[in-house]
Design an enzyme around this catalytic site. Sequence first.
Site, PDB file in Angstrom:
ATOM      1  N   TYR A 129      33.916 -21.073  39.479  1.00  0.00           N
ATOM      2  CA  TYR A 129      33.148 -21.103  40.656  1.00  0.00           C
ATOM      3  C   TYR A 129      32.729 -22.013  41.079  1.00  0.00           C
ATOM      4  O   TYR A 129      33.414 -22.281  42.490  1.00  0.00           O
ATOM      5  CB  TYR A 129      33.090 -19.521  39.984  1.00  0.00           C
TER       6      TYR A 129
ATOM      7  N   HIS B  37      33.935 -23.959  44.780  1.00  0.00           N
ATOM      8  CA  HIS B  37      33.125 -24.282  45.656  1.00  0.00           C
ATOM      9  C   HIS B  37      32.342 -25.524  46.130  1.00  0.00           C
ATOM     10  O   HIS B  37      32.064 -25.966  47.152  1.00  0.00           O
ATOM     11  CB  HIS B  37      32.049 -22.681  45.695  1.00  0.00           C
TER      12      HIS B  37
END
Length: 110
Positions: free
Chosen positions: A19, A23
């Site tokens: 994640y 990002h």
Amino acid sequence: MMIRMAQVIGLKPEEMEEYKRLHADVWSGVLAKIHDCGIRNYSIFLREPEMLMFAYMEYHGDDWEADQAKMAADPETQRWWAINEPKQAPLDTRAEGEWWAPMEEVFHVD
């Protein structure tokens, strides 16, 4: 018009590194759609070890629902969500139909 918004969601511990990696390099089309839909000053924070994420954004627009529908209809954003949503762990206390749970602003100073 400008509205400050905050939201919270969990993150699955085994998905944290991926994640963060995603990002760190958000797709340009997703970033453009966020901007196109009136969202500015958008940040996501992670609290470990609880694995809670806090998002803050400012909405500069006149029709939040229409702008959110425009974002949801975007194919690249849909692909981005399909990759990232399985990594998230929505709160059990969220309202029906919510993914990220909204937070109430109780204090602000400029």
